[in-house]
Design a protein around this motif. Structure first.
Motif, PDB file in Angstrom:
ATOM      1  N   PHE A  65     -10.086  -5.759  -9.713  1.00 18.59           N
ATOM      2  CA  PHE A  65      -9.048  -6.634  -9.865  1.00 18.59           C
ATOM      3  C   PHE A  65      -7.636  -6.020  -9.666  1.00 18.59           C
ATOM      4  O   PHE A  65      -6.706  -6.832  -9.067  1.00 18.59           O
ATOM      5  CB  PHE A  65      -9.126  -7.431 -11.134  1.00 18.59           C
ATOM      6  N   GLY A  66      -7.530  -4.854 -10.340  1.00 18.95           N
ATOM      7  CA  GLY A  66      -6.220  -4.105 -10.380  1.00 18.95           C
ATOM      8  C   GLY A  66      -6.099  -3.611  -8.965  1.00 18.95           C
ATOM      9  O   GLY A  66      -4.769  -3.699  -8.572  1.00 18.95           O
ATOM     10  N   VAL A  67      -7.002  -3.111  -8.259  1.00 15.43           N
ATOM     11  CA  VAL A  67      -6.917  -2.677  -6.971  1.00 15.43           C
ATOM     12  C   VAL A  67      -6.324  -3.824  -5.724  1.00 15.43           C
ATOM     13  O   VAL A  67      -5.649  -3.598  -5.128  1.00 15.43           O
ATOM     14  CB  VAL A  67      -8.361  -2.268  -6.330  1.00 15.43           C
ATOM     15  N   ASP A  68      -6.878  -4.972  -5.982  1.00 17.65           N
ATOM     16  CA  ASP A  68      -6.527  -5.914  -5.398  1.00 17.65           C
ATOM     17  C   ASP A  68      -5.159  -6.518  -5.498  1.00 17.65           C
ATOM     18  O   ASP A  68      -4.474  -6.912  -4.523  1.00 17.65           O
ATOM     19  CB  ASP A  68      -7.342  -7.308  -5.503  1.00 17.65           C
ATOM     20  N   ILE A  69      -4.816  -6.510  -6.823  1.00 17.86           N
ATOM     21  CA  ILE A  69      -3.407  -7.064  -7.082  1.00 17.86           C
ATOM     22  C   ILE A  69      -2.283  -5.862  -6.404  1.00 17.86           C
ATOM     23  O   ILE A  69      -1.282  -6.103  -5.627  1.00 17.86           O
ATOM     24  CB  ILE A  69      -3.241  -6.738  -8.288  1.00 17.86           C
ATOM     25  N   ALA A  70      -2.667  -4.326  -6.559  1.00 11.51           N
ATOM     26  CA  ALA A  70      -1.854  -3.538  -5.776  1.00 11.51           C
ATOM     27  C   ALA A  70      -1.883  -3.650  -4.403  1.00 11.51           C
ATOM     28  O   ALA A  70      -0.786  -3.424  -3.668  1.00 11.51           O
ATOM     29  CB  ALA A  70      -2.235  -2.048  -6.328  1.00 11.51           C
ATOM     30  N   ALA A  71      -2.853  -4.169  -3.780  1.00  8.74           N
ATOM     31  CA  ALA A  71      -3.151  -4.124  -2.121  1.00  8.74           C
ATOM     32  C   ALA A  71      -2.228  -5.298  -1.870  1.00  8.74           C
ATOM     33  O   ALA A  71      -1.702  -5.271  -0.694  1.00  8.74           O
ATOM     34  CB  ALA A  71      -4.625  -4.394  -1.801  1.00  8.74           C
ATOM     35  N   THR A  72      -2.469  -6.569  -2.657  1.00  7.99           N
ATOM     36  CA  THR A  72      -1.376  -7.769  -2.347  1.00  7.99           C
ATOM     37  C   THR A  72       0.032  -7.234  -2.389  1.00  7.99           C
ATOM     38  O   THR A  72       0.447  -7.652  -1.426  1.00  7.99           O
ATOM     39  CB  THR A  72      -1.766  -8.589  -3.301  1.00  7.99           C
ATOM     40  N   THR A  73       0.569  -6.569  -3.062  1.00  4.67           N
ATOM     41  CA  THR A  73       1.885  -6.121  -3.079  1.00  4.67           C
ATOM     42  C   THR A  73       2.232  -5.183  -1.704  1.00  4.67           C
ATOM     43  O   THR A  73       2.971  -5.635  -1.060  1.00  4.67           O
ATOM     44  CB  THR A  73       2.114  -5.142  -4.299  1.00  4.67           C
ATOM     45  N   VAL A  74       1.259  -4.417  -1.378  1.00  4.15           N
ATOM     46  CA  VAL A  74       1.491  -3.561  -0.091  1.00  4.15           C
ATOM     47  C   VAL A  74       1.342  -4.598   1.058  1.00  4.15           C
ATOM     48  O   VAL A  74       2.267  -4.429   2.046  1.00  4.15           O
ATOM     49  CB  VAL A  74       0.286  -2.547  -0.001  1.00  4.15           C
ATOM     50  N   ILE A  75       0.496  -5.635   0.830  1.00  3.21           N
ATOM     51  CA  ILE A  75       0.501  -6.516   2.344  1.00  3.21           C
ATOM     52  C   ILE A  75       1.865  -7.247   2.169  1.00  3.21           C
ATOM     53  O   ILE A  75       2.395  -7.350   3.305  1.00  3.21           O
ATOM     54  CB  ILE A  75      -0.812  -7.312   1.836  1.00  3.21           C
ATOM     55  N   ARG A  76       2.073  -7.782   0.878  1.00  7.16           N
ATOM     56  CA  ARG A  76       3.540  -8.594   1.067  1.00  7.16           C
ATOM     57  C   ARG A  76       4.662  -7.531   1.625  1.00  7.16           C
ATOM     58  O   ARG A  76       5.509  -8.139   2.029  1.00  7.16           O
ATOM     59  CB  ARG A  76       3.889  -8.893  -0.624  1.00  7.16           C
ATOM     60  N   LEU A  77       4.976  -6.344   1.146  1.00  2.00           N
ATOM     61  CA  LEU A  77       5.704  -5.526   1.814  1.00  2.00           C
ATOM     62  C   LEU A  77       5.516  -5.421   3.493  1.00  2.00           C
ATOM     63  O   LEU A  77       6.723  -5.501   3.858  1.00  2.00           O
ATOM     64  CB  LEU A  77       5.819  -4.091   0.723  1.00  2.00           C
ATOM     65  N   HIS A  78       4.534  -4.924   3.701  1.00  2.00           N
ATOM     66  CA  HIS A  78       4.330  -5.032   5.202  1.00  2.00           C
ATOM     67  C   HIS A  78       4.707  -6.295   5.948  1.00  2.00           C
ATOM     68  O   HIS A  78       5.301  -6.272   6.804  1.00  2.00           O
ATOM     69  CB  HIS A  78       2.853  -4.728   5.291  1.00  2.00           C
ATOM     70  N   GLN A  79       4.486  -7.371   5.415  1.00  2.00           N
ATOM     71  CA  GLN A  79       4.826  -8.517   5.904  1.00  2.00           C
ATOM     72  C   GLN A  79       6.424  -8.796   5.954  1.00  2.00           C
ATOM     73  O   GLN A  79       7.061  -9.136   6.738  1.00  2.00           O
ATOM     74  CB  GLN A  79       4.384  -9.797   4.962  1.00  2.00           C
ATOM     75  N   GLN A  80       7.137  -8.358   4.938  1.00  2.00           N
ATOM     76  CA  GLN A  80       8.587  -8.302   4.743  1.00  2.00           C
ATOM     77  C   GLN A  80       8.994  -7.272   5.917  1.00  2.00           C
ATOM     78  O   GLN A  80      10.240  -7.612   6.498  1.00  2.00           O
ATOM     79  CB  GLN A  80       8.943  -8.118   3.365  1.00  2.00           C
ATOM     80  N   GLN A  81       8.384  -6.165   6.044  1.00  2.00           N
ATOM     81  CA  GLN A  81       8.690  -5.291   6.890  1.00  2.00           C
ATOM     82  C   GLN A  81       8.583  -5.754   8.301  1.00  2.00           C
ATOM     83  O   GLN A  81       9.603  -5.594   9.188  1.00  2.00           O
ATOM     84  CB  GLN A  81       7.965  -4.044   6.707  1.00  2.00           C
ATOM     85  N   ILE A  82       7.489  -6.736   8.668  1.00  2.00           N
ATOM     86  CA  ILE A  82       7.477  -7.219   9.835  1.00  2.00           C
ATOM     87  C   ILE A  82       8.610  -8.397  10.066  1.00  2.00           C
ATOM     88  O   ILE A  82       9.068  -8.385  11.356  1.00  2.00           O
ATOM     89  CB  ILE A  82       6.187  -7.951   9.870  1.00  2.00           C
TER      90      ILE A  82
END
Length: 421
Positions: A175-192
């Motif tokens: 659960f904690g891993v998925d939460i951290a991965a969600t943040t990374v995805i969100r940042l990549h989305q903002q970068q795009i």
């Protein structure tokens, strides 16, 4: 063609889309505006319209209302009683002359039209400058947004790695891993998204500067700071009423119609024509003479009295007067709204203290270490990271909105493009 017009034509003789050689590479705000004005087809079209009216002024200065006319005729004659033959030759020269000052009135009409077109050029220049500055600030804001996201993505990736390692060691959950991965995805989305904004603003600005949008050769430099525009409502309103080109165009249009009505009134006066003639008549008879011809003025609708044209120009003058009043109200409303918007944007931008933003970045960088030592859980770290990221993104957006609001106020007050040149 005047020297200024010749220089203007030569300056735009380059191939379309080539842009100015000095408008490539790193450009500050003033250079962006200068290059946009130099490459703008809209400004160029308005300038060519000014040249066209200069030609109309040249035509209005013609002294004679029409070219002189020469008539030569010949006739064969034969005596009725004696049968003698001879040839008669007739020649006549005529020239129309204006006596009611029509030429002076036409020149005044052309001058008023020239002034109106010159004001249209100013209006186009202001709109082009406002568009260029808006794209300039949009590009700077998008670039800052991407730099911030890329810097924060490093800490997010570290947090994801720590969460994965903790889950493998049995100290955490998926659960904690998925939460951290969600943040990374969100940042990549903002970068795009930031990259897309940079590409879009760059393409639009390159097109405005006469470059190929697919292969732009520019880079903006400067800070995301508003223009130095005064905010005194009374001063700005006075400046706007005095400097907004739309108002000057409406005034000039009214003047054109009033002067055109004077031309029509003067055209009612009949223009005499000077006539000189000579003829060889009879048998070796030579006759020289001259005279004046006057047209007969008939009342409308039987004859041409220009009553309809006068009525039309008077109505159009009243129309221009009403349009001027409407534009004055619009300008005052735009200035008032732009001042309030700028004040609100400045107040919003002041909420983001520089020291607080710096500490937010430091906190984001320290979250991974805090999570690694166990002082902060993964869930708390992700929540705190997103909160700080939202704060940094909101600060950039507030500065962008503040800068764009200053551009709009400068446009509404008629201060562009001089304020950045």
């Amino acid at each position: 063609m005047s020297i200024a017009s010749l220089v203007l034509v030569m300056s735009f003789a380059a191939a379309p889309g080539s842009g100015s050689p000095g408008c490539r590479g790193a450009l500050a705000a003033g250079e962006v505006v200068r290059c946009a004005l130099a490459a703008s087809p809209g400004v160029r079209a308005a300038q060519y319209g000014l040249e066209a009216i200069e030609g109309r002024k040249l035509a209005a200065r013609t002294v004679l209302p029409s070219n002189p006319q020469i008539q030569v005729t010949a006739a064969a004659r034969r005596g009725l009683w004696n049968g003698d033959r001879d040839t008669n030759v007739y020649g006549q020269f005529s020239q129309e002359i204006e006596i009611a000052g029509q030429r002076r009135k036409r020149v005044r009409v052309a001058d008023a039209e020239h002034d109106a077109q010159r004001r249209r050029v100013d209006a186009v220049r202001r709109e082009v400058a406002a568009e260029a500055l808006t794209l300039y600030f949009e590009l700077i804001a998008a670039r800052q947004q991407r730099v911030m996201v890329e810097r924060m993505a490093v800490g997010a990736a570290t947090m994801q790695e720590l969460a994965g390692a903790s889950a493998k060691a049995g100290l955490g959950s998926q659960f904690g891993v998925d939460i951290a991965a969600t943040t990374v995805i969100r940042l990549h989305q903002q970068q795009i998204e930031a990259t897309r904004r940079i590409a879009g603003a760059t393409a639009l600005l390159a097109g405005l500067l006469g470059q190929d949008p697919a292969r732009p050769e520019l880079e903006v430099v400067g800070e995301l700071a508003p223009l130095a525009v005064p905010e005194d409502m009374s001063v700005l309103a006075e400046r706007a009423l005095a400097r907004r080109a739309e108002l000057d165009v409406a005034r000039a249009e009214r003047e054109v119609q009033l002067r055109q009505a004077e031309v029509y009134r003067r055209m009612r006066a009949p223009n005499p024509s000077l006539i000189l003639y000579g003829q060889r008549d009879g048998f070796n008879e030579r006759v020289l003479g001259g005279g004046i011809s006057l047209p007969i003025t008939l009342p409308a609708p039987l004859g041409r009295s220009y009553a309809g044209e006068i009525a039309e120009t008077r109505a159009r003058a009243r129309q221009a007067e009403a349009e001027l009043e409407r534009l004055q109200r619009v300008v005052l409303a735009e200035v008032a709204g732009a001042v309030k918007t700028l004040q609100a944007r400045r107040e919003e931008s002041s909420l983001f203290d520089v020291d607080r933003l710096r500490r937010a970045e430091e906190h984001i960088s320290a979250l991974a270490q805090e999570m690694a030592t166990g002082r902060v859980s993964i869930r708390e770290a992700v929540l705190l990271q997103q909160t700080f990221l939202d704060l940094l993104a909101a600060a950039i957006e507030a500065r962008r909105a503040h800068a764009v609001a200053s551009v709009e106020l400068a446009r509404a007050a008629g201060l562009l493009p001089e304020i950045v040149q």
